[in-house]
Design an enzyme around this catalytic site. Structure first.
Site, PDB file in Angstrom:
ATOM      1  N   ASP A  84      58.088 -67.577   3.084  1.00 45.23           N
ATOM      2  CA  ASP A  84      58.749 -68.315   2.000  1.00 45.23           C
ATOM      3  C   ASP A  84      59.336 -67.303   1.027  1.00 45.23           C
ATOM      4  O   ASP A  84      58.604 -66.521   0.412  1.00 45.23           O
ATOM      5  CB  ASP A  84      57.730 -69.218   1.298  1.00 45.23           C
TER       6      ASP A  84
ATOM      7  N   ASP B  24      65.323 -71.180   2.643  1.00 47.98           N
ATOM      8  CA  ASP B  24      64.545 -70.009   2.231  1.00 47.98           C
ATOM      9  C   ASP B  24      63.128 -69.963   2.817  1.00 47.98           C
ATOM     10  O   ASP B  24      62.292 -69.204   2.328  1.00 47.98           O
ATOM     11  CB  ASP B  24      64.463 -69.950   0.709  1.00 47.98           C
ATOM     12  N   GLU B  25      62.854 -70.729   3.869  1.00 45.06           N
ATOM     13  CA  GLU B  25      61.518 -70.657   4.464  1.00 45.06           C
ATOM     14  C   GLU B  25      61.571 -71.022   5.940  1.00 45.06           C
ATOM     15  O   GLU B  25      62.440 -71.764   6.395  1.00 45.06           O
ATOM     16  CB  GLU B  25      60.526 -71.547   3.721  1.00 45.06           C
TER      17      GLU B  25
END
Length: 400
Positions: free
Chosen positions: A16, A111-112
């Site tokens: 993350d 973003d993860e």
């Protein structure tokens, strides 16, 4: 009480990125480093915070918070418009690093992502070594920080990555996960929204430890099938595999609000912003779709989806928004305060439906040219070079 067998053998990494959008802004503009950066646009607008730096979070600013509230809490914050093209570019670079270690990469947002490294440890070493290599490369190559959780399944890995942010590195094993899990509040379990949390607290259940010690039949009697799901998660059971993406079948965006919201004017403005982002991604990918879907999750964590199919495929935010708004209103905005709101478009080559388009053909070419001009400006100067007030009035008529 982790299930024996495959779950014990799997090694899952959840990565993350830390304050991703804000971190990119701080990386690209050194003057912003160490300062409260808030991504979302003009604080006088009715938009919401996309993300913010950890310096801004010290003032109470959070993602999905109205920008005006963020400005009140952090009057000296640096408010910047989002640059989705730049964020997507960096995201692709991050995911490319992950895929060098395993083909089993499931990206769940910009973003993860999850990585299943069970079968590649003979090549790259144990999961901890792979995760440290990934984090180091992201820092060295991109100048960004990431947090990592390593565990035998997806739920535990994702929970672990959030325990020590920023730059966290947490390893949960069959031997230690229950010690970490037990003292956490029940809201840390997937599926526990504000209303479910209130119900659990009413039942005298505050921690994961208290929940997992109850009979599963008791939980199912009070919470339905969700009770069984929560019981399994509280015991570290999650058998879902890491699934690499197939060819894109839809393009969508959604936002989860920090606090449940029932202001329909505000919700409509968020819907408009989501439609704008979806349409821009469609045009960047050279796609048009026929089926518009709106997703609403209410305070009880009940998710409602409504879809409508157009005759003519579209990449116009005006049409996506107008149809999504009508669908949301038909669904009465989920019959209560809204926790999550999403818009997507699919059916890129599907069958024609029966819904009329919003614009006559004579106006579509002019509107398409306008969108191309706006896209060129955004590509060159960033997403915030043109800030939308409202594309469509509440009665459905275009402005201007």
């Amino acid at each position: 009480m982790m299930k024996e067998g495959q779950n014990r053998m799997r090694q899952i990494i959840h990565l993350d990125m830390d304050a991703f959008f804000a971190a990119i802004e701080q990386h690209d503009n050194p003057d912003y480093r160490g300062k409260p950066v808030i991504v979302g646009g003009d604080p006088r607008s009715r938009g919401v915070v996309s993300t913010c730096s950890y310096e801004a979070r010290k003032f109470g600013v959070r993602s999905a918070m109205p920008l005006r509230e963020a400005a009140r809490l952090c009057p000296h914050g640096i408010f910047v418009p989002g640059r989705m093209r730049r964020y997507q570019e960096v995201s692709e670079q991050v995911m490319a690093i992950l895929r060098e270690y395993t083909p089993l990469v499931e990206q769940i947002s910009i973003d993860e992502a999850f990585m299943d490294v069970t079968g590649c440890q003979a090549l790259f070493g144990p999961a901890e070594a792979i995760a440290r290599n990934v984090v180091d490369r992201i820092r060295q190559n991109l100048g960004l920080s990431a947090s990592v959780g390593i565990a035998p399944n997806k739920f535990l890995a994702k929970l672990a990555s959030d325990l020590q942010k920023p730059a966290g590195f947490v390893v949960l094993t069959p031997e230690n996960f229950q010690t970490v899990l037990d003292p956490l509040p029940v809201k840390r379990l997937w599926g526990v929204g504000p209303q479910t949390e209130k119900e659990l607290l009413r039942m005298g259940i505050e921690t994961i430890s208290q929940l997992r010690r109850l009979p599963v039949d008791y939980l199912c009697k009070n919470l339905g099938e969700l009770g069984r799901q929560l019981y399994q998660l509280a015991n570290g059971i999650d058998e879902r595999p890491v699934m690499p993406p197939e060819e894109a079948k839809s393009v969508g965006h959604e936002v989860t609000f920090q606090e449940d919201n029932s202001d329909e004017e505000f919700l409509a403005s968020v819907l408009l912003a989501l439609a704008d982002r979806v349409a821009r991604r469609l045009r960047q990918a050279g796609l048009k779709g026929r089926t518009v879907t709106v997703k609403i999750r209410n305070a009880d964590f009940k998710t409602i989806t409504r879809s409508r199919t157009l005759i003519v495929p579209t990449d116009f935010e005006e049409e996506i928004y107008q149809n999504a708004l009508e669908l949301a209103e038909e669904a009465k905005w989920g019959h209560g305060p809204v926790r999550l709101l999403g818009v997507s478009i699919s059916n890129f080559t599907g069958e024609e439906g029966a819904q009329l388009t919003l614009f006559p053909e004579t106006n579509r070419s002019e509107l398409a040219e306008l969108h191309r001009a706006v896209d060129r400006l955004r590509d060159r100067f960033g997403e915030g070079i043109i800030t939308r007030g409202s594309l469509i009035k509440r009665d459905g008529r275009r402005r201007g």
